[in-house]
Design a protein around this motif. Structure first.
Motif, mmCIF file in Angstrom:
data_model
loop_
_atom_site.group_PDB
_atom_site.id
_atom_site.type_symbol
_atom_site.label_atom_id
_atom_site.label_comp_id
_atom_site.label_asym_id
_atom_site.label_seq_id
_atom_site.Cartn_x
_atom_site.Cartn_y
_atom_site.Cartn_z
ATOM 1 N N SER A 54 10.315 14.817 -8.792
ATOM 2 C CA SER A 54 11.262 15.317 -7.794
ATOM 3 C C SER A 54 10.634 15.758 -6.600
ATOM 4 C CB SER A 54 11.727 16.883 -8.238
ATOM 5 O OG SER A 54 12.574 16.623 -9.638
ATOM 6 N N LEU A 55 9.354 16.209 -6.697
ATOM 7 C CA LEU A 55 8.583 16.544 -5.466
ATOM 8 C C LEU A 55 8.343 15.288 -4.611
ATOM 9 C CD1 LEU A 55 6.169 19.288 -6.704
ATOM 10 C CD2 LEU A 55 8.076 19.664 -5.094
ATOM 11 N N MET A 56 7.785 14.196 -5.341
ATOM 12 C CA MET A 56 7.592 12.966 -4.702
ATOM 13 C C MET A 56 8.869 12.474 -3.980
ATOM 14 S SD MET A 56 5.863 9.666 -6.482
ATOM 15 C CE MET A 56 4.350 10.298 -7.137
ATOM 16 N N ALA A 57 10.178 12.523 -4.711
ATOM 17 C CA ALA A 57 11.044 11.859 -4.163
ATOM 18 C C ALA A 57 11.582 12.831 -2.797
ATOM 19 C CB ALA A 57 12.313 12.133 -5.161
ATOM 20 N N ASN A 58 11.453 14.152 -2.955
ATOM 21 C CA ASN A 58 11.751 14.860 -1.738
ATOM 22 C C ASN A 58 10.971 14.368 -0.404
ATOM 23 O OD1 ASN A 58 12.528 17.063 -0.176
ATOM 24 N ND2 ASN A 58 10.597 18.375 -0.587
ATOM 25 N N THR A 59 9.553 13.942 -0.704
ATOM 26 C CA THR A 59 8.705 13.590 0.219
ATOM 27 C C THR A 59 9.006 12.267 0.790
ATOM 28 O OG1 THR A 59 6.854 14.663 -0.691
ATOM 29 C CG2 THR A 59 6.229 13.024 0.971
ATOM 30 N N PHE A 60 9.477 11.134 -0.053
ATOM 31 C CA PHE A 60 10.125 10.152 0.342
ATOM 32 C C PHE A 60 11.122 10.271 1.327
ATOM 33 C CE2 PHE A 60 7.881 8.039 -3.346
ATOM 34 C CZ PHE A 60 6.718 7.978 -2.919
ATOM 35 N N PHE A 61 12.305 10.981 0.687
ATOM 36 C CA PHE A 61 13.514 11.093 1.370
ATOM 37 C C PHE A 61 13.365 11.576 2.650
ATOM 38 C CE2 PHE A 61 17.117 13.603 2.581
ATOM 39 C CZ PHE A 61 18.105 12.992 2.361
ATOM 40 N N VAL A 62 12.473 12.767 2.918
ATOM 41 C CA VAL A 62 12.215 13.143 4.267
ATOM 42 C C VAL A 62 11.455 12.100 5.129
ATOM 43 C CG1 VAL A 62 11.007 15.079 5.502
ATOM 44 C CG2 VAL A 62 11.954 15.686 3.275
ATOM 45 N N PHE A 63 10.615 11.674 4.561
ATOM 46 C CA PHE A 63 9.604 10.463 5.680
ATOM 47 C C PHE A 63 10.785 9.583 5.940
ATOM 48 C CE2 PHE A 63 5.411 10.822 6.479
ATOM 49 C CZ PHE A 63 5.143 12.056 5.622
ATOM 50 N N VAL A 64 11.772 8.842 5.079
ATOM 51 C CA VAL A 64 12.563 7.981 5.369
ATOM 52 C C VAL A 64 13.452 8.310 6.288
ATOM 53 C CG1 VAL A 64 14.402 6.241 4.379
ATOM 54 C CG2 VAL A 64 12.062 6.539 3.170
ATOM 55 N N VAL A 65 14.022 9.336 6.003
ATOM 56 C CA VAL A 65 15.385 9.900 6.857
ATOM 57 C C VAL A 65 14.678 10.089 8.443
ATOM 58 C CG1 VAL A 65 16.851 11.865 7.380
ATOM 59 C CG2 VAL A 65 16.745 10.757 4.992
ATOM 60 N N GLY A 66 13.675 10.933 8.435
ATOM 61 C CA GLY A 66 12.818 11.330 9.434
ATOM 62 C C GLY A 66 12.415 10.115 10.526
ATOM 63 N N PHE A 67 11.948 8.989 9.731
ATOM 64 C CA PHE A 67 11.276 7.881 10.393
ATOM 65 C C PHE A 67 12.727 7.299 11.047
ATOM 66 C CE2 PHE A 67 7.024 8.549 8.957
ATOM 67 C CZ PHE A 67 6.291 8.533 10.229
ATOM 68 N N ILE B 118 12.013 16.178 13.883
ATOM 69 C CA ILE B 118 10.630 16.334 13.486
ATOM 70 C C ILE B 118 10.562 17.846 12.976
ATOM 71 C CG2 ILE B 118 8.220 16.761 14.016
ATOM 72 C CD1 ILE B 118 8.859 14.657 16.381
ATOM 73 N N ASN B 119 11.277 18.880 13.418
ATOM 74 C CA ASN B 119 11.169 20.210 13.189
ATOM 75 C C ASN B 119 12.147 20.378 11.733
ATOM 76 O OD1 ASN B 119 10.716 23.047 13.749
ATOM 77 N ND2 ASN B 119 12.973 23.344 13.432
ATOM 78 N N SER B 120 13.286 19.603 11.891
ATOM 79 C CA SER B 120 14.149 19.725 10.487
ATOM 80 C C SER B 120 13.546 19.130 9.415
ATOM 81 C CB SER B 120 15.471 19.224 10.873
ATOM 82 O OG SER B 120 15.955 19.673 12.177
ATOM 83 N N ALA B 121 12.810 17.896 9.645
ATOM 84 C CA ALA B 121 12.309 17.061 8.523
ATOM 85 C C ALA B 121 11.319 18.068 8.104
ATOM 86 C CB ALA B 121 11.375 15.735 8.975
#
Lengths: 129, 142
Positions: free
Chosen positions: A103-116, A76-79
């Motif tokens: 790019s900003l949208m892709a950043n959010t998607f990437f972080v949510f997917v990897v985090g979840f 959670i912290n790293s995400a």
């Protein structure tokens, strides 16, 4: 800025900047970096300690409360930390508006997917079958 | 922009001066470590996929985990893991340096060079110590 210049410089500075959110992210990045110090050390120890162990042993260790909680906190912290960090990199280098937003949208998607994915795996190892 | 372009009225338009970029400057330790901090941050960003893959494989079952284990035990897998842990620890030490700088301390010429050197020495030695300790605790490479 397309707005008429009726606003004072102070008004334009407040809550703006490239990310349109002022210095909030600066402070959040500091908070998550402090939290990241013990969590990163713990993660490195956990990774090295799990190398070469059988699947059954890895499942047992990762699902044990202390390790699972440390892993969840790290994720959670790293995400959040890496979301802010990558946003900063994008805002530094991507200036064209459309690419920047994508790019900003892709950043959010990437972080949510990897985090979840990571959080789901830890929870399944802790509670699941 | 009117005042900036005033000089061009007298003659043909001169190219505007460009601000110097990275390749103009003599490489310095603080500058290199600043770049490395950003590079390790970006590498860790994508490295989180490895963590996610490892965790989801462990949660999926022995077959999926066997594939991760096979990859991580290979030379390239071990090198990636070693690099990931070094990048994490280096980014951590670099972050501590930035936190110290945020308080206004350690910014004098000698101090900042020492701090920057310390992050490099600290990250390399702590990574080596943890891996050697890890291998000893496991009873040698396996």
């Amino acid at each position: 800025m397309s707005e008429p210049q009726m606003r004072t410089p102070m008004r334009r500075v407040r809550g703006l900047g490239a990310a349109h959110s002022g210095t909030a992210h600066f402070w959040h990045q500091r908070v998550t970096s402090v939290a990241g110090i013990p969590l990163s050390l713990a993660l490195v120890v956990i990774i090295i300690g799990l190398l070469g162990r059988s699947h059954a042993a890895v499942v047992q260790i990762l699902g044990s409360p202390l390790v699972a909680i440390i892993m969840l906190l790290f994720i959670i912290n790293s995400a959040y930390h890496m979301w802010i960090g990558m946003q900063e990199i994008i805002l530094d280098y991507v200036h064209e508006e459309k690419s920047k937003l994508l790019s900003l949208m892709a950043n959010t998607f990437f972080v949510f997917v990897v985090g979840f994915v990571s959080a789901y795996a830890i929870l399944k190892l802790s509670f699941g079958v | 922009m009117a005042e900036l372009d005033a000089g061009s009225a007298a003659g043909p338009r001169r190219p505007r001066p460009l601000s110097p970029h990275l390749q103009i400057y003599k490489p310095m330790l603080t500058m290199m470590m600043s770049i490395v901090h950003r590079i390790t941050g970006a590498a860790l960003y994508f490295g989180m996929m490895l963590i996610a893959w490892w965790l989801i494989a462990a949660a999926s079952g022995p077959n999926a985990y066997a594939y991760v284990e096979w990859f991580m035990s290979s030379l390239i897998g071990r090198l990636i893991l070693f690099g990931y842990t070094w990048a994490l620890l280096h980014h951590m030490f670099g972050g501590i340096r930035h936190l110290i700088w945020d308080t206004g301390h350690g910014l004098e010429p000698v101090e900042r060079e020492m701090l920057t050197l310390a992050t490099l020495v600290g990250s390399v030695s702590l990574t080596l110590i943890l891996w050697v300790a890890g291998y000893l605790a496991m009873g040698g490479p396996r």
